[in-house]
Design an enzyme around this catalytic site. Structure first.
Site, PDB file in Angstrom:
ATOM      1  CD  GLU A   1      17.151   2.264   5.085  1.00  0.00           C
ATOM      2  OE1 GLU A   1      17.039   1.026   4.992  1.00  0.00           O
ATOM      3  OE2 GLU A   1      16.188   3.039   5.017  1.00  0.00           O
TER       4      GLU A   1
ATOM      5  CB  ALA B   1       6.481  38.221  -9.696  1.00  0.00           C
TER       6      ALA B   1
ATOM      7  CB  ALA C   1       9.128  -4.124  -5.703  1.00  0.00           C
TER       8      ALA C   1
ATOM      9  CG  HIS D   1       2.563  -2.344   1.319  1.00  0.00           C
ATOM     10  ND1 HIS D   1       1.603  -1.859   0.462  1.00  0.00           N
ATOM     11  CD2 HIS D   1       3.563  -1.446   1.323  1.00  0.00           C
ATOM     12  CE1 HIS D   1       2.031  -0.707  -0.054  1.00  0.00           C
ATOM     13  NE2 HIS D   1       3.228  -0.438   0.451  1.00  0.00           N
TER      14      HIS D   1
ATOM     15  CD  GLN E   1       8.484   0.124   7.185  1.00  0.00           C
ATOM     16  OE1 GLN E   1       9.580   0.493   7.624  1.00  0.00           O
ATOM     17  NE2 GLN E   1       7.870   0.709   6.163  1.00  0.00           N
TER      18      GLN E   1
ATOM     19  CE  LYS F   1      17.438  13.649  17.906  1.00  0.00           C
ATOM     20  NZ  LYS F   1      17.594  14.556  18.971  1.00  0.00           N
TER      21      LYS F   1
HETATM   22  C1  LIG Z   1      13.429  -1.813   3.987  1.00  0.00           C
HETATM   23  C2  LIG Z   1      12.691  -0.732   3.250  1.00  0.00           C
HETATM   24  C3  LIG Z   1      13.401   0.260   2.555  1.00  0.00           C
HETATM   25  C4  LIG Z   1      12.723   1.260   1.851  1.00  0.00           C
HETATM   26  N1  LIG Z   1      13.453   2.224   1.173  1.00  0.00           N
HETATM   27  C5  LIG Z   1      12.796   3.132   0.413  1.00  0.00           C
HETATM   28  C6  LIG Z   1      13.539   4.083  -0.380  1.00  0.00           C
HETATM   29  O1  LIG Z   1      14.767   4.109  -0.376  1.00  0.00           O
HETATM   30  N2  LIG Z   1      12.838   4.966  -1.127  1.00  0.00           N
HETATM   31  C7  LIG Z   1      11.467   4.962  -1.168  1.00  0.00           C
HETATM   32  O2  LIG Z   1      10.882   5.783  -1.875  1.00  0.00           O
HETATM   33  N3  LIG Z   1      10.737   4.080  -0.432  1.00  0.00           N
HETATM   34  C8  LIG Z   1      11.378   3.166   0.350  1.00  0.00           C
HETATM   35  N4  LIG Z   1      10.658   2.256   1.085  1.00  0.00           N
HETATM   36  C9  LIG Z   1       9.189   2.340   1.094  1.00  0.00           C
HETATM   37  C10 LIG Z   1       8.555   1.488  -0.023  1.00  0.00           C
HETATM   38  O3  LIG Z   1       8.904   1.996  -1.276  1.00  0.00           O
HETATM   39  C11 LIG Z   1       7.037   1.538   0.200  1.00  0.00           C
HETATM   40  O4  LIG Z   1       6.690   0.818   1.356  1.00  0.00           O
HETATM   41  C12 LIG Z   1       6.175   1.157  -0.996  1.00  0.00           C
HETATM   42  O5  LIG Z   1       4.831   1.579  -0.689  1.00  0.00           O
HETATM   43  C13 LIG Z   1       6.124  -0.337  -1.301  1.00  0.00           C
HETATM   44  O6  LIG Z   1       7.300  -0.795  -1.786  1.00  0.00           O
HETATM   45  P1  LIG Z   1       7.528  -2.347  -2.079  1.00  0.00           P
HETATM   46  O7  LIG Z   1       8.861  -2.479  -2.722  1.00  0.00           O
HETATM   47  O8  LIG Z   1       7.261  -3.148  -0.880  1.00  0.00           O
HETATM   48  O9  LIG Z   1       6.367  -2.581  -3.185  1.00  0.00           O
HETATM   49  P2  LIG Z   1       5.712  -3.853  -3.850  1.00  0.00           P
HETATM   50  O10 LIG Z   1       6.423  -5.107  -3.510  1.00  0.00           O
HETATM   51  O11 LIG Z   1       5.549  -3.526  -5.285  1.00  0.00           O
HETATM   52  O12 LIG Z   1       4.285  -3.901  -3.131  1.00  0.00           O
HETATM   53  C14 LIG Z   1       3.455  -2.731  -3.100  1.00  0.00           C
HETATM   54  C15 LIG Z   1       2.010  -3.153  -2.857  1.00  0.00           C
HETATM   55  O13 LIG Z   1       1.511  -3.837  -4.015  1.00  0.00           O
HETATM   56  C16 LIG Z   1       1.137  -5.193  -3.708  1.00  0.00           C
HETATM   57  N5  LIG Z   1       1.647  -5.974  -4.839  1.00  0.00           N
HETATM   58  C17 LIG Z   1       2.922  -6.375  -5.070  1.00  0.00           C
HETATM   59  N6  LIG Z   1       2.999  -7.024  -6.249  1.00  0.00           N
HETATM   60  C18 LIG Z   1       1.745  -7.043  -6.779  1.00  0.00           C
HETATM   61  C19 LIG Z   1       1.171  -7.549  -7.992  1.00  0.00           C
HETATM   62  N7  LIG Z   1       1.914  -8.192  -8.877  1.00  0.00           N
HETATM   63  N8  LIG Z   1      -0.150  -7.356  -8.208  1.00  0.00           N
HETATM   64  C20 LIG Z   1      -0.936  -6.694  -7.312  1.00  0.00           C
HETATM   65  N9  LIG Z   1      -0.437  -6.203  -6.124  1.00  0.00           N
HETATM   66  C21 LIG Z   1       0.873  -6.355  -5.878  1.00  0.00           C
HETATM   67  C22 LIG Z   1       1.802  -5.524  -2.382  1.00  0.00           C
HETATM   68  O14 LIG Z   1       1.031  -6.459  -1.636  1.00  0.00           O
HETATM   69  C23 LIG Z   1       1.826  -4.147  -1.705  1.00  0.00           C
HETATM   70  O15 LIG Z   1       0.573  -3.866  -1.103  1.00  0.00           O
HETATM   71  C24 LIG Z   1      11.289   1.273   1.832  1.00  0.00           C
HETATM   72  C25 LIG Z   1      10.587   0.284   2.542  1.00  0.00           C
HETATM   73  C26 LIG Z   1      11.265  -0.703   3.242  1.00  0.00           C
HETATM   74  C27 LIG Z   1      10.485  -1.740   4.010  1.00  0.00           C
END
Ligand SMILES: Cc1cc2nc3c(=O)[nH]c(=O)nc-3n(C[C@H](O)[C@H](O)[C@H](O)COP(=O)(O)OP(=O)(O)OC[C@H]3O[C@@H](n4cnc5c(N)ncnc54)[C@H](O)[C@@H]3O)c2cc1C
Length: 316
Positions: free
Chosen positions: A18, A61, A144, A183, A210, A305
Site C-alpha cells: 500500500e 494580511a 462504507a 473500529h 487494519q 520506510k
Molecule cells: C485497510 C484500510 C485502508 C484504509 N484506507 C484509507 C484511505 O485510503 N483513506 C482514508 O481516509 N481512510 C482510510 N482508512 C481508514 C478508514 O477510513 C477509517 O478507519 C474509518 O474510520 C472507518 O472506515 P470503514 O470503511 O471501516 O467504515 P464503516 O464500515 O462505515 O464503519 C465505520 C464505523 O461505523 C460503524 N458502522 C458501520 N456501518 C454501520 C451502520 N449501518 N449503522 C451504524 N454503524 C455502522 C462501524 O462499526 C464502525 O464503527 C483505511 C482503513 C483500513 C483498515
C-alpha cells in the site's frame, strides 16, 4: 486482474503493498523511487490510499481569516493508472465517503473503468481534522456500506441517472476494511462485526484488516468472522516499526495495541536504527507465522520506510 482472482488462482500466499499519493507539488518521481525497490517481490497488486480535502483557515494580511479547501494528496485514480503503466501490476484505488458526493463517486468509478482498473477498496474515511466525529455533508454517504451499494449498483448497470438505456455493467472487485482490534467508534466487537457482515452481504468480495502486531488478534478476528458466516478472504495488513515515536503514534492514530514483548524491546533501544532492527525481525516473524497459517495475502503498509518492508520480505 481482480484481487479476488489473484487470491483464487494463487497456490501460495501472495504479496501486496500500500502506498500514498505524493504530497501535492512534489511530482510522482518520489513515489517511483519508493516503489522501484519493492517491485522485485512481484506484488500481485498495489493499493493507493485516498485523501479527502480539508477546510483550513488562513490568515489574511489584515488579521482576518479566510476559509480555504486544501487537498494534500490528490490523484489516487491517476496514480493507479500510472503505476499500472510503469510496472504492469494491478492496482487498487481506495474510495472514501468523506469529501466525495455521490455524483463525484460515480464519475470516479467511470474513470477507473475506462482506465482498466477493476478493483476498489471501499471505505468511509475518517472525520475531517477540524471535526470530532465523521459527519457526511448532505448528499454524501454515511457508511462504507452506502458507498459499497453504489459500486454494486454500477456493477449491475444502475447509474444515478435512471433514464439511461442499455447501460454498461462495470465489474469492480470490492474490498472493505476490517478491524481485528475493533473500529474505535464501535461500542463493542460484536456490533462492529455485525456491520462488517452487512458489508459482505451487500456484495464485498474480501476484507483487508487494519494493521496489528499480535497475530493472535488476527486469528481471533478471522474465527469470529467465520462464526457469523463471513466466508470471504481476510487479508492481514502489516506495518513495520522503525522509530520509538511509533510506540505512541500508532496506538493514537490507529487505535491498536502493541504487545508488551515488542514495546519493551523497543524501549530498551538507544537509537532508531536499533528500533528498525527489532521492528524488521518482528515483521518477519509475524509474516512467517501468517504464511504458515495459510493467509491468502500479506498486505504491507509501506508508508514511510519501504526499505524496512523490503528487508523483511527478502527474508521470507
Ligand atoms: C485497510 C484500510 C485502508 C484504509 N484506507 C484509507 C484511505 O485510503 N483513506 C482514508 O481516509 N481512510 C482510510 N482508512 C481508514 C478508514 O477510513 C477509517 O478507519 C474509518 O474510520 C472507518 O472506515 P470503514 O470503511 O471501516 O467504515 P464503516 O464500515 O462505515 O464503519 C465505520 C464505523 O461505523 C460503524 N458502522 C458501520 N456501518 C454501520 C451502520 N449501518 N449503522 C451504524 N454503524 C455502522 C462501524 O462499526 C464502525 O464503527 C483505511 C482503513 C483500513 C483498515
Amino acid at each position: 486482474m481482480k484481487v479476488i482472482d489473484h487470491i483464487n488462482q494463487a497456490k501460495n500466499t501472495i504479496i501486496s503493498f500500500e502506498v500514498l499519493p505524493p504530497v501535492k507539488g512534489k511530482g510522482i518521481e518520489a513515489l517511483y523511487r519508493h516503489l522501484d525497490p519493492l517491485m522485485e517481490f512481484n506484488p500481485a497488486f498495489i493499493n493507493v490510499t485516498y485523501h479527502r480535502s480539508e477546510h483550513v483557515f488562513k490568515k489574511n494580511a489584515d488579521g482576518s481569516f479566510k476559509k480555504v479547501i486544501v487537498r494534500k494528496r490528490p490523484g489516487t485514480e491517476s496514480i493507479c493508472a500510472a503505476i499500472m503503466n510503469r510496472y504492469n501490476v494491478d492496482t487498487v484505488p481506495h474510495l472514501i465517503c468523506g469529501g466525495f458526493d455521490i455524483n463525484e463517486t460515480e464519475d470516479a468509478l467511470i474513470n477507473l473503468h475506462y482506465l482498466g482498473i477493476d478493483n476498489v477498496l471501499v471505505l468511509r474515511g475518517d472525520a475531517a481534522k477540524n471535526e470530532t466525529t465523521f459527519e457526511p455533508e448532505p448528499g454524501r454517504h454515511r457508511y462504507a456500506s452506502d458507498l459499497l451499494k453504489q459500486v454494486v449498483n454500477l456493477n449491475a448497470g444502475v447509474y444515478l441517472e435512471d433514464d439511461l438505456k442499455d447501460t454498461h455493467k462495470t465489474q469492480f472487485c470490492i474490498g472493505v476494511a476490517g478491524y481485528p482490534e475493533k473500529h474505535f467508534e464501535a461500542p463493542n466487537m460484536q456490533t462492529d462485526l455485525k456491520y462488517l457482515k452487512e458489508k459482505m452481504d451487500c456484495g464485498a468480495d474480501y476484507i483487508v484488516t487494519q494493521m496489528f502486531f499480535d497475530n493472535a488478534k488476527y486469528y481471533a478476528f478471522v474465527k469470529a468472522c467465520r462464526e457469523i458466516g463471513i466466508t470471504a478472504p481476510i487479508i492481514p495488513g502489516l506495518k513495520p516499526i522503525y522509530s520509538k515515536k511509533q510506540l505512541n503514534v500508532l496506538p493514537k492514530t490507529f487505535h491498536i495495541d502493541l504487545p508488551s514483548e515488542l514495546s519493551n524491546e523497543i524501549l530498551r533501544c538507544k537509537t532508531d536504527e536499533e528500533v528498525e532492527q527489532i521492528g524488521t525481525e518482528w515483521l518477519i516473524a509475524q509474516s512467517r507465522d501468517l504464511i504458515e497459517n495459510g493467509v491468502p495475502v500479506l498486505h504491507y503498509y509501506t508508508i514511510g520506510k519501504p526499505h524496512v518492508v523490503a528487508n523483511a520480505v527478502k527474508r521470507l
